[in-house]
Design a protein around this motif. Structure first.
Motif, mmCIF file in Angstrom:
data_model
loop_
_atom_site.group_PDB
_atom_site.id
_atom_site.type_symbol
_atom_site.label_atom_id
_atom_site.label_comp_id
_atom_site.label_asym_id
_atom_site.label_seq_id
_atom_site.Cartn_x
_atom_site.Cartn_y
_atom_site.Cartn_z
ATOM 1 N N ASP A 107 0.815 -1.214 0.000
ATOM 2 C CA ASP A 107 0.000 0.000 0.000
ATOM 3 C C ASP A 107 0.850 1.267 0.000
ATOM 4 N N ALA A 108 2.177 1.098 -0.056
ATOM 5 C CA ALA A 108 3.067 2.257 0.032
ATOM 6 C C ALA A 108 3.677 2.601 -1.321
ATOM 7 N N VAL A 109 3.732 3.886 -1.608
ATOM 8 C CA VAL A 109 4.415 4.405 -2.785
ATOM 9 C C VAL A 109 5.421 5.430 -2.284
ATOM 10 N N ILE A 110 6.698 5.262 -2.646
ATOM 11 C CA ILE A 110 7.747 6.165 -2.184
ATOM 12 C C ILE A 110 8.498 6.721 -3.388
ATOM 13 N N GLU A 111 8.606 8.044 -3.444
ATOM 14 C CA GLU A 111 9.372 8.704 -4.486
ATOM 15 C C GLU A 111 10.711 9.141 -3.905
ATOM 16 N N VAL A 112 11.783 8.889 -4.629
ATOM 17 C CA VAL A 112 13.138 9.195 -4.158
ATOM 18 C C VAL A 112 13.706 10.352 -4.976
ATOM 19 N N PHE A 113 14.196 11.382 -4.278
ATOM 20 C CA PHE A 113 14.779 12.546 -4.935
ATOM 21 C C PHE A 113 16.151 12.860 -4.344
ATOM 22 N N ASP A 114 17.063 13.306 -5.186
ATOM 23 C CA ASP A 114 18.289 13.955 -4.724
ATOM 24 C C ASP A 114 17.917 15.428 -4.545
ATOM 25 N N GLN A 115 18.119 15.958 -3.345
ATOM 26 C CA GLN A 115 17.701 17.328 -3.048
ATOM 27 C C GLN A 115 18.901 18.170 -2.616
ATOM 28 N N ARG A 116 19.041 19.329 -3.239
ATOM 29 C CA ARG A 116 20.094 20.263 -2.860
ATOM 30 C C ARG A 116 19.468 21.616 -2.563
ATOM 31 N N GLY A 120 22.333 29.692 1.605
ATOM 32 C CA GLY A 120 21.651 30.902 2.025
ATOM 33 C C GLY A 120 20.235 31.056 1.515
ATOM 34 N N ARG A 121 19.679 30.016 0.887
ATOM 35 C CA ARG A 121 18.347 30.130 0.312
ATOM 36 C C ARG A 121 17.311 29.377 1.138
ATOM 37 N N ARG A 122 16.053 29.735 0.914
ATOM 38 C CA ARG A 122 14.927 29.133 1.619
ATOM 39 C C ARG A 122 13.889 28.682 0.600
ATOM 40 N N GLN A 123 13.354 27.493 0.768
ATOM 41 C CA GLN A 123 12.315 26.964 -0.117
ATOM 42 C C GLN A 123 11.029 26.783 0.679
ATOM 43 N N GLU A 124 9.995 27.492 0.284
ATOM 44 C CA GLU A 124 8.702 27.423 0.963
ATOM 45 C C GLU A 124 7.754 26.501 0.211
ATOM 46 N N SER A 125 6.863 25.834 0.945
ATOM 47 C CA SER A 125 5.810 25.023 0.338
ATOM 48 C C SER A 125 4.531 25.203 1.147
ATOM 49 N N LEU A 126 3.419 25.390 0.447
ATOM 50 C CA LEU A 126 2.120 25.500 1.114
ATOM 51 C C LEU A 126 1.607 24.145 1.570
ATOM 52 N N GLY A 127 2.280 23.088 1.111
ATOM 53 C CA GLY A 127 1.855 21.734 1.450
ATOM 54 C C GLY A 127 1.429 20.982 0.208
ATOM 55 N N HIS A 128 1.469 19.664 0.286
ATOM 56 C CA HIS A 128 1.096 18.810 -0.839
ATOM 57 C C HIS A 128 0.798 17.422 -0.291
ATOM 58 N N VAL A 129 0.381 16.531 -1.168
ATOM 59 C CA VAL A 129 0.006 15.175 -0.770
ATOM 60 C C VAL A 129 1.206 14.408 -0.210
ATOM 61 N N GLY A 130 0.971 13.577 0.820
ATOM 62 C CA GLY A 130 1.972 12.630 1.275
ATOM 63 C C GLY A 130 2.681 12.955 2.579
ATOM 64 N N THR A 131 3.634 12.102 2.915
ATOM 65 C CA THR A 131 4.500 12.268 4.078
ATOM 66 C C THR A 131 5.917 12.487 3.566
ATOM 67 N N GLU A 132 6.598 13.465 4.143
ATOM 68 C CA GLU A 132 7.932 13.833 3.665
ATOM 69 C C GLU A 132 8.999 13.321 4.636
ATOM 70 N N HIS A 133 10.043 12.718 4.073
ATOM 71 C CA HIS A 133 11.189 12.231 4.841
ATOM 72 C C HIS A 133 12.439 12.862 4.238
ATOM 73 N N THR A 134 13.290 13.434 5.069
ATOM 74 C CA THR A 134 14.535 14.024 4.569
ATOM 75 C C THR A 134 15.711 13.548 5.414
ATOM 76 N N ILE A 135 16.769 13.116 4.730
ATOM 77 C CA ILE A 135 18.007 12.683 5.381
ATOM 78 C C ILE A 135 19.116 13.606 4.888
ATOM 79 N N TYR A 183 3.442 7.997 -0.072
ATOM 80 C CA TYR A 183 1.998 8.085 -0.261
ATOM 81 C C TYR A 183 1.353 6.730 -0.002
ATOM 82 N N ARG A 184 0.049 6.751 0.211
ATOM 83 C CA ARG A 184 -0.723 5.518 0.191
ATOM 84 C C ARG A 184 -1.102 5.236 -1.259
ATOM 85 N N ALA A 185 -1.162 3.978 -1.629
ATOM 86 C CA ALA A 185 -1.436 3.619 -3.026
ATOM 87 C C ALA A 185 -2.741 4.232 -3.512
#
Length: 204
Positions: A107-116, A120-135, A183-185
């Motif tokens: 029932d799980a769907v996971i998307e993998v991204f390389d994030q940089r 000195g910058r800031r990235q804002e998000s109003l929100g979106h579907v899913g649960t976010e994990h960052t390492i 995400y849930r499937a």
């Protein structure tokens, strides 16, 4: 203008129209809900626009679909290699994302991204579907989720409900991290469903 179906622009052009159609939204209504100009949406659907992180995440939130339902996915094989130099970057005000893979298990769907996160910058998000994990791999990252704020260093991990407003800030030089969106499937919009490629809501 010819757009490769395998490019970010090409995949978004095909998937956005299908997702919008599935939701029964006109371009005008999608524009109103996402606060993205109708002309910009029209360009994205025709493959002539230049999508940003803010645009894609806003569309994900309004259409209630995972990011990968808009950006497509790569078929999984016994050995999947994604070369950094061959992956298109999706950029925003402060972050560069490279989509790497989508993993489906039960029932799980996971998307993998390389994030940089740029220095000195800031990235804002109003929100979106899913649960976010960052390492965090390198650098110091400030993470704010609504009224909560934490600072992370190399090896640190954070998890939160991505539907809540949140932001990432590079506190000391560039931050390199791995971003997982879970995400849930049933949250996925199956773009291959019959009828999706049929009649479209009015463009107006």
């Amino acid at each position: 203008m010819s757009v490769s179906e395998g490019s970010v622009r090409g995949m978004l052009a095909a998937n956005l129209r299908r997702a919008r159609t599935r939701r029964g939204l006109s371009l005008s209504e999608l524009s109103r809900r996402s606060k993205i100009g109708k002309a910009t949406l029209s360009q994205l659907e025709s493959g002539t626009g230049n999508p940003t992180i803010e645009t894609v995440f806003s569309l994900s939130r309004v259409l209630e679909v995972p990011i990968s339902d808009l950006l497509d996915t790569r078929p999984a094989g016994e050995l999947t290699v994604v070369r950094a130099a061959e992956t298109e970057v999706l950029s925003g005000e402060g972050v560069d994302l490279r989509p790497l893979q989508r993993i489906e298990s039960g029932d799980a769907v996971i998307e993998v991204f390389d994030q940089r996160v740029r220095a000195g910058r800031r990235q804002e998000s109003l929100g979106h579907v899913g649960t976010e994990h960052t390492i965090v791999q390198a650098g110091r990252l400030g993470v704010r989720v609504k009224d909560d704020e934490v600072e992370l260093g190399p090896g640190d991990y954070v998890r939160f409900d991505a539907s809540r407003p949140h932001s990432y800030t590079a506190l000391d030089g560039e931050v390199r991290s791995v971003l997982l969106l879970q995400y849930r499937a049933e949250q996925r919009l199956h773009l291959s469903d019959p009828g999706i490629g049929g009649s479209h809501p009015a463009e107006e």
